[in-house]
Write an enzyme that holds these catalytic residues in place. Sequence first.
Site, PDB file in Angstrom:
ATOM      1  N   TYR A   1      11.888   2.897  -0.731  1.00 28.14           N
ATOM      2  CA  TYR A   1      11.507   1.618  -0.913  1.00 28.14           C
ATOM      3  C   TYR A   1      10.170   1.509  -1.582  1.00 28.14           C
ATOM      4  O   TYR A   1       9.857   0.928  -2.541  1.00 28.14           O
ATOM      5  CB  TYR A   1      11.148   0.890   0.498  1.00 28.14           C
ATOM      6  CG  TYR A   1      10.251  -0.136   0.653  1.00 28.14           C
ATOM      7  CD1 TYR A   1      10.381  -1.226   0.285  1.00 28.14           C
ATOM      8  CD2 TYR A   1       8.896   0.297   1.066  1.00 28.14           C
ATOM      9  CE1 TYR A   1       9.419  -2.240   0.114  1.00 28.14           C
ATOM     10  CE2 TYR A   1       7.822  -0.986   1.000  1.00 28.14           C
ATOM     11  CZ  TYR A   1       8.244  -1.991   0.783  1.00 28.14           C
ATOM     12  OH  TYR A   1       7.238  -3.188   0.516  1.00 28.14           O
TER      13      TYR A   1
ATOM     14  N   ASP B   1       0.866  -1.363  -0.164  1.00 27.81           N
ATOM     15  CA  ASP B   1       0.285   0.090  -0.118  1.00 27.81           C
ATOM     16  C   ASP B   1       0.742   1.247   0.039  1.00 27.81           C
ATOM     17  O   ASP B   1       0.418   2.299  -0.019  1.00 27.81           O
ATOM     18  CB  ASP B   1      -0.937   0.058   1.071  1.00 27.81           C
ATOM     19  CG  ASP B   1      -0.295  -0.206   2.578  1.00 27.81           C
ATOM     20  OD1 ASP B   1       0.896  -0.140   2.603  1.00 27.81           O
ATOM     21  OD2 ASP B   1      -0.970  -0.075   3.617  1.00 27.81           O
TER      22      ASP B   1
HETATM   23  P1  NAD Z   1      11.070  -9.768   3.980  1.00 25.28           P
HETATM   24  O1  NAD Z   1      12.371  -8.668   3.915  1.00 25.28           O
HETATM   25  O2  NAD Z   1      10.899 -10.376   5.129  1.00 25.28           O
HETATM   26  O3  NAD Z   1      11.808 -10.939   3.088  1.00 25.28           O
HETATM   27  C1  NAD Z   1      12.083 -10.793   1.767  1.00 25.28           C
HETATM   28  C2  NAD Z   1      12.942 -12.046   1.243  1.00 25.28           C
HETATM   29  O4  NAD Z   1      13.335 -11.821  -0.064  1.00 25.28           O
HETATM   30  C3  NAD Z   1      13.901 -12.695   1.903  1.00 25.28           C
HETATM   31  O5  NAD Z   1      13.626 -13.849   2.298  1.00 25.28           O
HETATM   32  C4  NAD Z   1      15.290 -12.261   1.144  1.00 25.28           C
HETATM   33  O6  NAD Z   1      16.142 -13.134   1.373  1.00 25.28           O
HETATM   34  C5  NAD Z   1      14.553 -12.204  -0.168  1.00 25.28           C
HETATM   35  N1  NAD Z   1      15.518 -11.646  -1.230  1.00 25.28           N
HETATM   36  C6  NAD Z   1      15.673 -10.183  -1.083  1.00 25.28           C
HETATM   37  N2  NAD Z   1      16.419  -9.788  -2.062  1.00 25.28           N
HETATM   38  C7  NAD Z   1      16.461 -10.991  -2.944  1.00 25.28           C
HETATM   39  C8  NAD Z   1      17.233 -11.186  -4.119  1.00 25.28           C
HETATM   40  N3  NAD Z   1      18.026 -10.069  -4.829  1.00 25.28           N
HETATM   41  N4  NAD Z   1      16.945 -12.139  -4.637  1.00 25.28           N
HETATM   42  C9  NAD Z   1      16.297 -13.331  -4.208  1.00 25.28           C
HETATM   43  N5  NAD Z   1      15.617 -13.148  -2.949  1.00 25.28           N
HETATM   44  C10 NAD Z   1      15.808 -11.892  -2.306  1.00 25.28           C
HETATM   45  O7  NAD Z   1       9.901  -9.189   3.293  1.00 25.28           O
HETATM   46  P2  NAD Z   1       8.174  -9.539   3.680  1.00 25.28           P
HETATM   47  O8  NAD Z   1       7.857  -8.668   4.522  1.00 25.28           O
HETATM   48  O9  NAD Z   1       8.264 -11.015   3.605  1.00 25.28           O
HETATM   49  O10 NAD Z   1       7.876  -8.809   2.220  1.00 25.28           O
HETATM   50  C11 NAD Z   1       7.529  -9.766   1.038  1.00 25.28           C
HETATM   51  C12 NAD Z   1       7.149  -9.077  -0.105  1.00 25.28           C
HETATM   52  O11 NAD Z   1       5.731  -8.365   0.582  1.00 25.28           O
HETATM   53  C13 NAD Z   1       7.738  -7.572  -0.524  1.00 25.28           C
HETATM   54  O12 NAD Z   1       7.752  -7.755  -2.074  1.00 25.28           O
HETATM   55  C14 NAD Z   1       7.400  -6.537   0.148  1.00 25.28           C
HETATM   56  O13 NAD Z   1       7.466  -5.367  -0.751  1.00 25.28           O
HETATM   57  C15 NAD Z   1       5.735  -6.903   0.130  1.00 25.28           C
HETATM   58  N6  NAD Z   1       5.007  -6.377   1.252  1.00 25.28           N
HETATM   59  C16 NAD Z   1       5.239  -6.483   2.637  1.00 25.28           C
HETATM   60  C17 NAD Z   1       4.405  -6.070   3.597  1.00 25.28           C
HETATM   61  C18 NAD Z   1       4.877  -6.087   5.053  1.00 25.28           C
HETATM   62  O14 NAD Z   1       4.163  -5.552   5.784  1.00 25.28           O
HETATM   63  N7  NAD Z   1       5.772  -6.902   5.365  1.00 25.28           N
HETATM   64  C19 NAD Z   1       3.254  -5.461   3.275  1.00 25.28           C
HETATM   65  C20 NAD Z   1       2.866  -5.602   1.848  1.00 25.28           C
HETATM   66  C21 NAD Z   1       3.551  -5.922   0.936  1.00 25.28           C
HETATM   67  O1  DAU Z   2       2.653  -0.894   4.608  1.00 23.90           O
HETATM   68  C1  DAU Z   2       3.134  -1.777   4.055  1.00 23.90           C
HETATM   69  C2  DAU Z   2       4.563  -1.856   4.516  1.00 23.90           C
HETATM   70  O2  DAU Z   2       4.733  -2.084   5.823  1.00 23.90           O
HETATM   71  C3  DAU Z   2       5.465  -2.641   3.702  1.00 23.90           C
HETATM   72  O3  DAU Z   2       5.287  -2.529   2.249  1.00 23.90           O
HETATM   73  C4  DAU Z   2       6.908  -2.681   4.243  1.00 23.90           C
HETATM   74  O4  DAU Z   2       7.558  -3.995   3.495  1.00 23.90           O
HETATM   75  C5  DAU Z   2       6.793  -3.170   5.593  1.00 23.90           C
HETATM   76  O5  DAU Z   2       8.170  -3.114   6.203  1.00 23.90           O
HETATM   77  C6  DAU Z   2       5.939  -2.207   6.546  1.00 23.90           C
HETATM   78  O6  DAU Z   2       6.534  -0.519   6.211  1.00 23.90           O
HETATM   79  P1  DAU Z   2       6.305   0.109   7.407  1.00 23.90           P
HETATM   80  O7  DAU Z   2       7.434   1.167   7.229  1.00 23.90           O
HETATM   81  O8  DAU Z   2       4.974   0.363   7.811  1.00 23.90           O
HETATM   82  O9  DAU Z   2       6.941  -0.963   8.777  1.00 23.90           O
HETATM   83  P2  DAU Z   2       7.810  -0.454  10.067  1.00 23.90           P
HETATM   84  O10 DAU Z   2       7.413  -1.860  10.776  1.00 23.90           O
HETATM   85  O11 DAU Z   2       9.259  -0.300   9.701  1.00 23.90           O
HETATM   86  O12 DAU Z   2       7.038   0.714  10.660  1.00 23.90           O
HETATM   87  C7  DAU Z   2       5.651   0.699  11.098  1.00 23.90           C
HETATM   88  C8  DAU Z   2       5.226   2.163  11.500  1.00 23.90           C
HETATM   89  O13 DAU Z   2       6.057   2.224  12.919  1.00 23.90           O
HETATM   90  C9  DAU Z   2       5.909   3.165  10.914  1.00 23.90           C
HETATM   91  O14 DAU Z   2       5.004   4.280  10.967  1.00 23.90           O
HETATM   92  C10 DAU Z   2       7.341   3.562  11.499  1.00 23.90           C
HETATM   93  C11 DAU Z   2       7.079   3.221  12.705  1.00 23.90           C
HETATM   94  N1  DAU Z   2       8.176   2.973  13.705  1.00 23.90           N
HETATM   95  C12 DAU Z   2       8.934   1.703  13.137  1.00 23.90           C
HETATM   96  C13 DAU Z   2      10.151   1.453  13.748  1.00 23.90           C
HETATM   97  C14 DAU Z   2      10.772   0.247  13.409  1.00 23.90           C
HETATM   98  C15 DAU Z   2       8.667   3.209  15.052  1.00 23.90           C
HETATM   99  O15 DAU Z   2       7.927   4.262  15.243  1.00 23.90           O
HETATM  100  N2  DAU Z   2       9.643   2.884  15.535  1.00 23.90           N
HETATM  101  C16 DAU Z   2      10.507   2.062  15.219  1.00 23.90           C
HETATM  102  O16 DAU Z   2      11.343   1.640  15.724  1.00 23.90           O
END
Ligand code: NAD
Ligand code: DAU
Length: 412
Positions: A184, A159
């Site tokens: 990002y 998002d």
């Molecule tokens: P993550 O960082 O936990 O995992 C990423 C994985 O990708 C890891 O296992 C890493 O080793 C692998 N990777 C990174 N670079 C690579 C490369 N060059 N080649 C092959 N593998 C590689 O991420 P996540 O939180 O599991 O997110 C997964 C996907 O979902 C991402 O595309 C992210 O943008 C998307 N996403 C995440 C969230 C969230 O809240 N975490 C929300 C919405 C979408």
């Molecule tokens: O919205 C989806 C995204 O959510 C994904 O696409 C990303 O991969 C995932 O990492 C996540 O991004 P955020 O930046 O929202 O996640 P994060 O957990 O880093 O932070 C969540 C919120 O908390 C953000 O507003 C920043 C805040 N934060 C984060 C950290 C690590 C703090 O206030 N303190 C902290 O130490």
Amino acid sequence: MKILITGGAGFIGSALIRHLRARQLAEVVNVDALTYAGNPESLPGLDADPGYRFEKVDIRDREALERVFREHRPDAVMHLAAESHVDRSILGPAVFVDTNVVGTQNLLEVAREYAASLDDRPDGPGTSPGATGQADPLSPGPAGATPRERFRFHHISTDEVFGDLPPEAAAFTEATPYAPSSPYAASKAASDHLVRAWHRTYGLPVVITNCSNNYGPYQFPEKLIPLMILNALAGKPLPVYGDGGQIRDWLHVEDHAEALWTVLQHGEIGRTYNIGGDAERTNLEVVEAICRTLAELRPAGPAPDDADAADRARAFASEAVSHDDADRANPYRALIQSVTDRPGHDRRYAIDSSRIQHELGWRPAHSFEQGLRETVQWYLDHPEWVARVQSGAYREWMEVNYARRSKATGSR
Ligand code: NAD
Ligand code: DAU
């Protein structure tokens, strides 16, 4: 059906693989470079599973990807591999462009050539070696579809591509214009555009999903929820960026996995689906909820050897400001500190997931409160997993990210 999943050793990819294999929905080939965020220990027991294969491959390596497609002949690709942490993208954007943009383009090209090589006869041989040509009832596409028609490229996105949502604005729909704020988010937006271009120009059969913030078990503790749980248990400060009033829409990772499977099977080619938890919370609300949950599940309080934390807890309890009794007695809450904000920090994200709900029948099964409680319990129950991910590389990151953030307004 056999699915090639990229990033399957990460947080969401591993949840997806556990979901698919536990229900025997599909065979899986996990393509992951095992960066700092990839952890095979998030896939317990799968080494012995004949329906699971692991390929340590970087998506930027075209030859290696071509070999993987040639050898495994998948019916579908689910692309999750990415650099995913906003704070890291601010400190070092180059690898985000490399993996998320160039890596995605590479994968699209290899998938396009592979898809074109698939049989286009209704009774042609299947994609997997030894397959009969009979369509797997779980694979996408209508009955009688050819292997080429059944092939799907599912791109998993975020998002964050939509940027900062004003407080009173309606939640993001699939028609919301892109306005990414962080390196990002910009790199993910670029990858979404590439995927749409490969569909429009080359006819690659894609589906795209944009999801809100995930939480749940096995999340690397650089992200908000696991970081706060583990810091609180250790009696370390809980660093809330800025005023903590930023809003995120939280979704349990298992609900995301189910949504991804639903879209892969039933999503319309070329269409985008937003996925969200309908659980908007400020960061401060999330951190306070973690403190309340910990006080219930681990009433003994933070690690007793942290004298500094104990002092802060005492000072907090005697503050003249109004806290209710439960808060005053909560030893974890005293650890909350406001620190320097994230540059370019988006104030609010919220997802309108009515399309996937109405068209495909998916809806989240976890409430945020229930999911958060289970997640806190999971971290309490898995100290070995936690100890191993908190390695040297993790400690270095904590130093780099938090040493430069001064306390903004002191403890709350
Ligand atoms: P993550 O960082 O936990 O995992 C990423 C994985 O990708 C890891 O296992 C890493 O080793 C692998 N990777 C990174 N670079 C690579 C490369 N060059 N080649 C092959 N593998 C590689 O991420 P996540 O939180 O599991 O997110 C997964 C996907 O979902 C991402 O595309 C992210 O943008 C998307 N996403 C995440 C969230 C969230 O809240 N975490 C929300 C919405 C979408
Ligand atoms: O919205 C989806 C995204 O959510 C994904 O696409 C990303 O991969 C995932 O990492 C996540 O991004 P955020 O930046 O929202 O996640 P994060 O957990 O880093 O932070 C969540 C919120 O908390 C953000 O507003 C920043 C805040 N934060 C984060 C950290 C690590 C703090 O206030 N303190 C902290 O130490």
